[in-house]
Scaffold this motif. Structure first.
Motif, PDB file in Angstrom:
ATOM      1  N   LEU A   1      -7.438   2.420   6.115  1.00  0.00           N
ATOM      2  CA  LEU A   1      -6.039   1.615   6.131  1.00  0.00           C
ATOM      3  C   LEU A   1      -5.196   2.319   7.494  1.00  0.00           C
ATOM      4  O   LEU A   1      -4.512   1.463   8.159  1.00  0.00           O
ATOM      5  CB  LEU A   1      -5.499   2.093   4.814  1.00  0.00           C
ATOM      6  CG  LEU A   1      -6.037   1.375   3.705  1.00  0.00           C
ATOM      7  CD1 LEU A   1      -5.690   1.964   2.501  1.00  0.00           C
ATOM      8  CD2 LEU A   1      -5.747  -0.261   3.619  1.00  0.00           C
TER       9      LEU A   1
ATOM     10  N   CYS B   1      -1.266  -7.270   2.632  1.00  0.00           N
ATOM     11  CA  CYS B   1      -2.070  -6.374   2.039  1.00  0.00           C
ATOM     12  C   CYS B   1      -2.223  -6.565   0.547  1.00  0.00           C
ATOM     13  O   CYS B   1      -1.146  -6.432  -0.138  1.00  0.00           O
ATOM     14  CB  CYS B   1      -2.213  -4.897   2.460  1.00  0.00           C
ATOM     15  SG  CYS B   1      -2.302  -4.707   4.307  1.00  0.00           S
TER      16      CYS B   1
ATOM     17  N   LEU C   1      -5.338  -8.272   4.536  1.00  0.00           N
ATOM     18  CA  LEU C   1      -6.252  -7.166   4.396  1.00  0.00           C
ATOM     19  C   LEU C   1      -6.626  -6.912   2.708  1.00  0.00           C
ATOM     20  O   LEU C   1      -5.649  -6.918   2.086  1.00  0.00           O
ATOM     21  CB  LEU C   1      -5.468  -5.726   4.888  1.00  0.00           C
ATOM     22  CG  LEU C   1      -6.165  -4.330   4.902  1.00  0.00           C
ATOM     23  CD1 LEU C   1      -5.685  -3.622   5.588  1.00  0.00           C
ATOM     24  CD2 LEU C   1      -6.212  -3.943   3.275  1.00  0.00           C
TER      25      LEU C   1
ATOM     26  N   ASP D   1      -7.892  -4.780  -0.016  1.00  0.00           N
ATOM     27  CA  ASP D   1      -8.216  -3.472  -0.393  1.00  0.00           C
ATOM     28  C   ASP D   1      -9.354  -3.617  -1.525  1.00  0.00           C
ATOM     29  O   ASP D   1      -8.998  -3.933  -2.478  1.00  0.00           O
ATOM     30  CB  ASP D   1      -7.028  -2.700  -1.033  1.00  0.00           C
ATOM     31  CG  ASP D   1      -7.289  -1.248  -1.724  1.00  0.00           C
ATOM     32  OD1 ASP D   1      -8.290  -0.788  -1.215  1.00  0.00           O
ATOM     33  OD2 ASP D   1      -6.450  -0.562  -2.021  1.00  0.00           O
TER      34      ASP D   1
ATOM     35  N   VAL E   1      -2.065   2.116   0.981  1.00  0.00           N
ATOM     36  CA  VAL E   1      -1.601   1.023   1.693  1.00  0.00           C
ATOM     37  C   VAL E   1      -0.158   0.989   1.733  1.00  0.00           C
ATOM     38  O   VAL E   1       0.461   0.929   2.957  1.00  0.00           O
ATOM     39  CB  VAL E   1      -2.045  -0.298   0.509  1.00  0.00           C
ATOM     40  CG1 VAL E   1      -1.213  -1.334   1.116  1.00  0.00           C
ATOM     41  CG2 VAL E   1      -3.297  -0.358   0.590  1.00  0.00           C
TER      42      VAL E   1
ATOM     43  N   SER F   1      -0.084  -1.994  -5.154  1.00  0.00           N
ATOM     44  CA  SER F   1      -1.018  -1.573  -4.002  1.00  0.00           C
ATOM     45  C   SER F   1      -1.455   0.114  -4.177  1.00  0.00           C
ATOM     46  O   SER F   1      -0.517   0.539  -4.678  1.00  0.00           O
ATOM     47  CB  SER F   1      -0.820  -1.861  -2.670  1.00  0.00           C
ATOM     48  OG  SER F   1      -0.674  -3.120  -2.337  1.00  0.00           O
TER      49      SER F   1
ATOM     50  N   TYR G   1       2.897  -6.111   1.636  1.00  0.00           N
ATOM     51  CA  TYR G   1       1.918  -5.452   0.817  1.00  0.00           C
ATOM     52  C   TYR G   1       2.364  -5.663  -0.886  1.00  0.00           C
ATOM     53  O   TYR G   1       3.503  -5.793  -1.042  1.00  0.00           O
ATOM     54  CB  TYR G   1       1.760  -4.101   0.681  1.00  0.00           C
ATOM     55  CG  TYR G   1       3.129  -3.264   0.842  1.00  0.00           C
ATOM     56  CD1 TYR G   1       3.420  -2.631  -0.547  1.00  0.00           C
ATOM     57  CD2 TYR G   1       3.939  -2.972   1.935  1.00  0.00           C
ATOM     58  CE1 TYR G   1       4.691  -2.039  -0.463  1.00  0.00           C
ATOM     59  CE2 TYR G   1       5.082  -2.409   1.739  1.00  0.00           C
ATOM     60  CZ  TYR G   1       5.548  -1.886   0.517  1.00  0.00           C
ATOM     61  OH  TYR G   1       6.742  -0.938   0.377  1.00  0.00           O
TER      62      TYR G   1
END
Length: 220
Positions: free
Chosen positions: A31, A105, A142, A144, A62, A58, A54
């Motif tokens: 990350l 993200c 992105l 995760d 992140v 998260s 984000y």
């Protein structure tokens, strides 16, 4: 090493034609690498800048990316899960033409609650059907996947996120201190890593500002 890359990508039903695998010390390091190397465009007068968005559910690492983006004069925007709904406002011609890179993200599975979020968000965001915030630019995603892949398969041929960080100990139980960042080749060439060391340089001069990176992204 090439065989290890191929086996890792095969595990996620993809190949070196579509993704590059970069070994890291874990998900957190992966990350941090994205935060440092993503082609951010800082805010400037009259020009739209990048946004780091984000999901509020998260992983700590992140959310911590916002410290790096702030130093690059890039705004961070937390997005609540309830706010992830299709946008009804049409994007104008100017918005469609804008190529300013934007990054969203989110976790495939929450580290805190175990909630699984839709993998369909990846394609919906990249196609413009779903926009975390209303700003002009080109969205990258992105995913995760560190928690998710410990119990569920992830098919990147069906859900092609641009960045996918994973930790191997969460997947296999060992080894600790080893993970990877899977990067879609379409964005890999745009990453801007500034630091080099060890065997990551193809050539450089100590007395002049000259540096040439190794050809393969994973070797840089």
């Amino acid at each position: 090493m090439g065989g290890a890359f191929a086996q890792l990508l095969q595990h996620f039903n993809t190949t070196v034609e579509d993704y590059t695998a970069i070994f890291t010390s874990g998900c957190t390091a992966a990350l941090k690498l994205v935060a440092e190397a993503f082609p951010w465009v800082p805010e400037s007068v009259g020009e739209p800048g990048s946004r780091f968005c984000y999901l509020t559910d998260s992983h700590t690492s992140v959310v911590g990316m916002r410290g790096i983006t702030a130093a690059m004069n890039v705004s961070s925007v937390p997005v609540k899960p309830a706010e992830m709904v299709p946008r009804t406002r049409e994007v104008g011609a100017e918005g469609l033409a804008c190529q300013t890179p934007l990054l969203f993200c989110y976790p495939a599975q929450s580290n805190f609650s175990g909630t699984k979020y839709p993998l369909a968000w990846i394609e919906e965001i990249k196609s413009g059907k779903l926009r975390p915030i209303d700003v002009p630019g080109k969205w990258f995603v992105l995913l995760d996947a560190a928690s998710f892949v410990s119990t569920s398969p992830l098919d990147l041929s069906a859900h092609p996120a641009d960045f996918v960080p994973v930790s191997f100990y969460k997947m296999f139980g060992f080894p600790t201190g080893l993970g990877a960042l899977l990067v879609k080749n379409e964005i890999a060439s745009q990453l801007r890593k500034t630091y080099f060391g060890g065997g990551t340089a193809a050539a450089y001069l100590a007395g002049k500002d000259f540096y040439s990176p190794r050809r393969l992204i994973a070797e840089r």
